[in-house]
Design a protein around this motif. Structure first.
Motif, PDB file in Angstrom:
ATOM      1  N   ASN A 156       0.736  40.459  81.785  1.00  0.00           N
ATOM      2  CA  ASN A 156       2.814  41.064  81.458  1.00  0.00           C
ATOM      3  C   ASN A 156       3.137  39.896  83.145  1.00  0.00           C
ATOM      4  OD1 ASN A 156       2.657  43.510  79.997  1.00  0.00           O
ATOM      5  ND2 ASN A 156       1.527  44.292  82.088  1.00  0.00           N
ATOM      6  N   ILE A 157       2.059  39.444  83.615  1.00  0.00           N
ATOM      7  CA  ILE A 157       2.735  37.840  83.772  1.00  0.00           C
ATOM      8  C   ILE A 157       3.513  36.837  83.022  1.00  0.00           C
ATOM      9  CG2 ILE A 157       2.695  36.151  85.505  1.00  0.00           C
ATOM     10  CD1 ILE A 157       1.142  37.886  87.399  1.00  0.00           C
ATOM     11  N   ASN A 158       2.462  36.662  82.118  1.00  0.00           N
ATOM     12  CA  ASN A 158       2.090  35.490  81.260  1.00  0.00           C
ATOM     13  C   ASN A 158       3.441  36.137  80.091  1.00  0.00           C
ATOM     14  OD1 ASN A 158       0.611  33.541  82.153  1.00  0.00           O
ATOM     15  ND2 ASN A 158      -1.255  34.648  80.931  1.00  0.00           N
ATOM     16  N   PHE A 159       3.642  37.796  79.045  1.00  0.00           N
ATOM     17  CA  PHE A 159       4.553  38.591  79.226  1.00  0.00           C
ATOM     18  C   PHE A 159       6.131  37.797  79.623  1.00  0.00           C
ATOM     19  CE2 PHE A 159       7.562  41.568  79.135  1.00  0.00           C
ATOM     20  CZ  PHE A 159       7.732  41.594  77.171  1.00  0.00           C
ATOM     21  N   LEU A 160       6.373  38.243  80.864  1.00  0.00           N
ATOM     22  CA  LEU A 160       7.311  37.817  81.503  1.00  0.00           C
ATOM     23  C   LEU A 160       7.575  36.292  81.357  1.00  0.00           C
ATOM     24  CD1 LEU A 160       7.327  39.989  84.355  1.00  0.00           C
ATOM     25  CD2 LEU A 160       8.567  40.134  81.940  1.00  0.00           C
ATOM     26  N   LYS A 161       6.344  35.612  81.669  1.00  0.00           N
ATOM     27  CA  LYS A 161       7.304  33.773  81.410  1.00  0.00           C
ATOM     28  C   LYS A 161       7.846  33.811  80.395  1.00  0.00           C
ATOM     29  CE  LYS A 161       3.786  32.284  84.793  1.00  0.00           C
ATOM     30  NZ  LYS A 161       2.123  31.841  85.091  1.00  0.00           N
ATOM     31  N   LYS A 162       6.900  34.261  79.199  1.00  0.00           N
ATOM     32  CA  LYS A 162       7.685  33.947  78.311  1.00  0.00           C
ATOM     33  C   LYS A 162       8.676  34.734  77.616  1.00  0.00           C
ATOM     34  CE  LYS A 162       6.020  34.720  72.367  1.00  0.00           C
ATOM     35  NZ  LYS A 162       7.094  34.719  72.219  1.00  0.00           N
ATOM     36  N   HIS A 163       9.761  36.326  77.712  1.00  0.00           N
ATOM     37  CA  HIS A 163       9.764  36.811  77.622  1.00  0.00           C
ATOM     38  C   HIS A 163      11.533  35.689  78.519  1.00  0.00           C
ATOM     39  CE1 HIS A 163      12.622  39.984  77.048  1.00  0.00           C
ATOM     40  NE2 HIS A 163      12.879  40.146  78.387  1.00  0.00           N
ATOM     41  N   LYS A 164      11.040  35.138  79.362  1.00  0.00           N
ATOM     42  CA  LYS A 164      12.511  34.941  79.900  1.00  0.00           C
ATOM     43  C   LYS A 164      12.837  33.352  79.439  1.00  0.00           C
ATOM     44  CE  LYS A 164      12.792  31.427  84.684  1.00  0.00           C
ATOM     45  NZ  LYS A 164      11.910  31.627  85.346  1.00  0.00           N
ATOM     46  N   GLU A 165      11.643  33.216  79.125  1.00  0.00           N
ATOM     47  CA  GLU A 165      11.312  31.518  77.960  1.00  0.00           C
ATOM     48  C   GLU A 165      12.655  31.475  76.589  1.00  0.00           C
ATOM     49  OE1 GLU A 165      12.414  27.745  76.848  1.00  0.00           O
ATOM     50  OE2 GLU A 165      11.817  28.634  78.872  1.00  0.00           O
ATOM     51  N   ASP A 166      12.290  32.767  76.365  1.00  0.00           N
ATOM     52  CA  ASP A 166      12.956  33.757  74.718  1.00  0.00           C
ATOM     53  C   ASP A 166      14.419  33.907  74.995  1.00  0.00           C
ATOM     54  OD1 ASP A 166      10.439  33.207  73.918  1.00  0.00           O
ATOM     55  OD2 ASP A 166      10.195  35.180  73.422  1.00  0.00           O
ATOM     56  N   THR A 167      14.750  34.197  76.903  1.00  0.00           N
ATOM     57  CA  THR A 167      15.774  35.041  76.553  1.00  0.00           C
ATOM     58  C   THR A 167      16.510  34.136  77.329  1.00  0.00           C
ATOM     59  OG1 THR A 167      14.544  37.019  77.042  1.00  0.00           O
ATOM     60  CG2 THR A 167      16.968  36.693  78.112  1.00  0.00           C
ATOM     61  N   ARG A 168      15.864  32.792  77.884  1.00  0.00           N
ATOM     62  CA  ARG A 168      16.754  31.361  77.694  1.00  0.00           C
ATOM     63  C   ARG A 168      17.671  30.194  76.504  1.00  0.00           C
ATOM     64  NH1 ARG A 168      16.444  26.426  78.456  1.00  0.00           N
ATOM     65  NH2 ARG A 168      14.402  26.268  77.891  1.00  0.00           N
ATOM     66  N   ILE A 170       3.327  51.145  79.890  1.00  0.00           N
ATOM     67  CA  ILE A 170       4.378  50.107  80.606  1.00  0.00           C
ATOM     68  C   ILE A 170       3.539  48.696  78.928  1.00  0.00           C
ATOM     69  CG2 ILE A 170       5.543  47.386  81.399  1.00  0.00           C
ATOM     70  CD1 ILE A 170       5.439  49.965  83.637  1.00  0.00           C
ATOM     71  N   ASP A 171       2.170  48.555  79.484  1.00  0.00           N
ATOM     72  CA  ASP A 171       2.172  46.803  78.374  1.00  0.00           C
ATOM     73  C   ASP A 171       2.303  47.390  76.697  1.00  0.00           C
ATOM     74  OD1 ASP A 171       0.869  45.322  78.403  1.00  0.00           O
ATOM     75  OD2 ASP A 171      -0.919  46.233  77.034  1.00  0.00           O
ATOM     76  N   SER A 172       2.485  48.873  76.429  1.00  0.00           N
ATOM     77  CA  SER A 172       2.660  49.170  74.724  1.00  0.00           C
ATOM     78  C   SER A 172       3.675  49.422  74.699  1.00  0.00           C
ATOM     79  CB  SER A 172       1.996  50.792  75.034  1.00  0.00           C
ATOM     80  OG  SER A 172       2.675  51.678  75.165  1.00  0.00           O
ATOM     81  N   LEU A 173       4.603  49.432  75.335  1.00  0.00           N
ATOM     82  CA  LEU A 173       5.863  49.056  75.043  1.00  0.00           C
ATOM     83  C   LEU A 173       6.877  47.792  74.435  1.00  0.00           C
ATOM     84  CD1 LEU A 173       7.906  50.363  78.286  1.00  0.00           C
ATOM     85  CD2 LEU A 173       7.343  51.895  76.037  1.00  0.00           C
ATOM     86  N   ASP A 174       8.040  47.812  73.564  1.00  0.00           N
ATOM     87  CA  ASP A 174       8.289  46.376  73.098  1.00  0.00           C
ATOM     88  C   ASP A 174       9.279  45.452  73.697  1.00  0.00           C
ATOM     89  OD1 ASP A 174       8.064  48.051  70.612  1.00  0.00           O
ATOM     90  OD2 ASP A 174      10.138  48.873  70.376  1.00  0.00           O
ATOM     91  N   SER A 175       9.131  45.020  73.655  1.00  0.00           N
ATOM     92  CA  SER A 175       9.788  43.462  74.367  1.00  0.00           C
ATOM     93  C   SER A 175      10.717  44.005  75.400  1.00  0.00           C
ATOM     94  CB  SER A 175      10.185  42.613  74.058  1.00  0.00           C
ATOM     95  OG  SER A 175      10.740  41.455  73.874  1.00  0.00           O
ATOM     96  N   PHE A 176      12.123  44.408  75.000  1.00  0.00           N
ATOM     97  CA  PHE A 176      13.207  44.495  76.228  1.00  0.00           C
ATOM     98  C   PHE A 176      12.537  45.659  77.155  1.00  0.00           C
ATOM     99  CE2 PHE A 176      15.325  41.515  73.382  1.00  0.00           C
ATOM    100  CZ  PHE A 176      15.658  40.545  74.126  1.00  0.00           C
TER     101      PHE A 176
END
Length: 89
Positions: free
Chosen positions: A62-74, A17-23
């Motif tokens: 991945n927790i940090n990735f999800l936090k950033k992804h959440k903010e980017d999505t917002r 999973i760590d190797s996948l693209d953002s979404f």
């Protein structure tokens, strides 16, 4: 033995999973969480120390990735809402 195999499978899936693209990564992390941590605790994983360290690193990365992804999505949602308001006028 079953617990150990499940733990190794969880680690290998998280590594993939760590190797996948953002979404794709965000969706896969949600599925991984549901599969491995909804009914069980991370404390029930049966891994060698080196594998536990790798799991820890991936988990927090991945927790940090999800936090950033959440903010980017917002932020993206805010832009879309502004665009909708602009187009209505």
């Amino acid at each position: 033995m079953e617990r150990r195999n499940r733990s190794i499978k969880a680690l290998s899936e998280l590594t993939y999973i760590d190797s996948l693209d953002s979404f794709e990564k965000a969706d896969a992390l949600v599925r991984w969480y549901k599969d491995y941590l909804t009914d069980d605790s991370i404390e029930n994983f049966d891994l060698e120390l080196s594998d536990l360290k790798k799991l820890e690193e991936l988990f927090f990365k991945n927790i940090n990735f999800l936090k950033k992804h959440k903010e980017d999505t917002r932020q993206e949602l805010i832009k879309i809402q502004k665009m909708k308001r602009f187009l209505k006028n």
